[in-house]
Write a protein that holds these residues in place. Structure first.
Motif, mmCIF file in Angstrom:
data_model
loop_
_atom_site.group_PDB
_atom_site.id
_atom_site.type_symbol
_atom_site.label_atom_id
_atom_site.label_comp_id
_atom_site.label_asym_id
_atom_site.label_seq_id
_atom_site.Cartn_x
_atom_site.Cartn_y
_atom_site.Cartn_z
ATOM 1 N N CYS A 153 2.288 -5.885 2.663
ATOM 2 C CA CYS A 153 2.459 -5.719 1.530
ATOM 3 C C CYS A 153 3.906 -6.371 1.323
ATOM 4 O O CYS A 153 3.916 -7.176 0.157
ATOM 5 N N LEU A 159 -1.223 -9.310 -2.601
ATOM 6 C CA LEU A 159 -2.031 -8.816 -1.741
ATOM 7 C C LEU A 159 -2.398 -7.385 -2.869
ATOM 8 O O LEU A 159 -1.841 -6.132 -3.043
ATOM 9 N N ARG A 160 -3.840 -7.007 -2.945
ATOM 10 C CA ARG A 160 -4.241 -5.488 -3.093
ATOM 11 C C ARG A 160 -4.723 -4.856 -1.726
ATOM 12 O O ARG A 160 -6.043 -5.386 -0.741
ATOM 13 N N ALA A 161 -4.411 -4.013 -1.610
ATOM 14 C CA ALA A 161 -4.821 -3.342 0.009
ATOM 15 C C ALA A 161 -4.967 -1.129 -0.469
ATOM 16 O O ALA A 161 -4.628 -1.125 -0.714
ATOM 17 N N CYS A 178 5.138 3.776 1.476
ATOM 18 C CA CYS A 178 4.408 3.033 0.121
ATOM 19 C C CYS A 178 5.720 2.908 -0.287
ATOM 20 O O CYS A 178 6.770 1.345 -1.152
ATOM 21 N N VAL A 183 6.055 -0.852 -2.417
ATOM 22 C CA VAL A 183 4.718 -1.916 -2.489
ATOM 23 C C VAL A 183 3.002 -0.956 -3.359
ATOM 24 O O VAL A 183 2.272 -0.438 -2.721
ATOM 25 N N GLN A 186 0.368 -2.086 -4.997
ATOM 26 C CA GLN A 186 0.008 -2.667 -3.945
ATOM 27 C C GLN A 186 -1.239 -1.601 -3.962
ATOM 28 O O GLN A 186 -2.607 -2.160 -3.398
ATOM 29 N N ALA A 187 -0.666 -0.663 -2.914
ATOM 30 C CA ALA A 187 -1.626 0.055 -2.011
ATOM 31 C C ALA A 187 -2.367 1.252 -2.256
ATOM 32 O O ALA A 187 -1.870 1.927 -4.068
#
Length: 301
Positions: A153, A159-161, A178, A183, A186-187
């Motif tokens: 990330c 990015l989508r994680a 995270c 991030v 994103q997570a």
């Protein structure tokens, strides 16, 4: 017991009391600790430096630059206790609560596996496949500390994680990492078995699942790290990997990729399992940073 400044460096013992410590320089304390750790560690001097740098809230380079500075009895007492725990092969990352991975300082607890350098090869494989300037989705199965997810990330801001782990305690560690590394937007993290918690299909699935066969873990891993994150089940350690590969096709978008870390002895059998799960896919066995067959990359069409 830590020895007096005027004595030759000896060993640190576990039954020392703070009131019995005589001042030592950083250099003397490091030499004593390294000698004490020599029978128990493959890197005694490095361990000694990391533990003392952690205790003094400094970097190793700064620590060595202050080699002739004197440590007081309170610091020596705490350092003594850390070194003694390390003689019982407790991982350094559990003693400090930190581990560097792919240039990131990760928060680590005994609830998660300590990230290994070889796993950085899985990060590299993800980054090669995920575009920098396009939106994409990735699932990190068995995320543990979130090492792979966070590292990817950080280098792929669009990015989508999704991260999954059977351990709720591990998910909390991943969530902490995270947040620390910015991030969290994103997570999305889920507690659950393998791919089951995922909300839909993704472009890349990366999985560093337990793969150690019974009885083959090193003493420190067997004694300290979470067994559920170490042993993969079955005679050859691939039981969980087999289960994962049965599920994976339902969660992978057309043209997607699966990336797996395995034991260096499992490349052939896991690649064969991958070909069965993904007929017609390109299956590649890549070497890790040490030159061992470690990373399986399954590229679908």
């Amino acid at each position: 017991m830590l020895q007096n400044n005027n004595e030759e460096p000896g060993v640190i013992g576990h039954d020392s009391l703070a009131t019995n410590y005589q001042p030592l320089t950083i250099d003397q304390a490091l030499r004593q600790a390294a000698k004490r750790l020599s029978p128990h560690s493959s890197s005694p001097r490095l361990d000694a430096e990391v533990l003392l740098a952690h205790l003094l809230h400094t970097e190793r380079a700064s620590l060595l630059a202050r080699a002739m500075s004197t440590l007081d009895s309170n610091i020596l007492s705490i350092y003594d206790a850390l070194v003694e725990r390390r003689t019982a092969v407790e991982p350094v990352a559990y003693l400090t609560g930190h581990k560097e991975f792919y240039g990131l300082d990760l928060y680590i607890t005994p609830d998660v596996l300590v990230p290994r350098p070889e796993t950085e090869s899985a990060v590299e494989a993800c980054l090669q496949l995920l575009p920098v300037s396009e939106m994409s989705q990735m699932a990190d199965v068995g995320t543990g500390s979130g090492a792979i997810l966070v590292a990817v990330c950080k280098h792929r801001p669009l990015l989508r994680a999704f991260g999954t782990d059977i351990s709720s305690a591990a998910i909390e560690v991943a969530r902490h990492n995270c947040r620390t590394h910015g991030v969290e937007e994103q997570a999305t993290l889920f507690v659950g078995h393998l791919l089951e918690p995922l909300p839909g299909m993704v472009d890349v699935i990366v999985a560093n699942l337990p793969y150690v066969p019974p009885g083959e873990a090193s003493p420190d891993v067997a004694a300290w790290e979470p067994q559920v994150a170490v042993f993969g089940g079955g005679e050859d350690g691939t039981a969980l990997i087999r289960e994962f590969l049965v599920e994976a096709p339902r969660y992978l978008l057309p043209g997607g990729t699966v990336i797996m870390e395995t034991a260096h002895s499992q490349g052939k059998i896991v690649s064969e399992l991958a070909r069965s799960a993904f007929p017609g896919a390109s299956v590649e066995v890549r070497k890790d940073l040490a030159g061992y067959d470690r990373i399986i990359v399954v590229q679908t069409s």
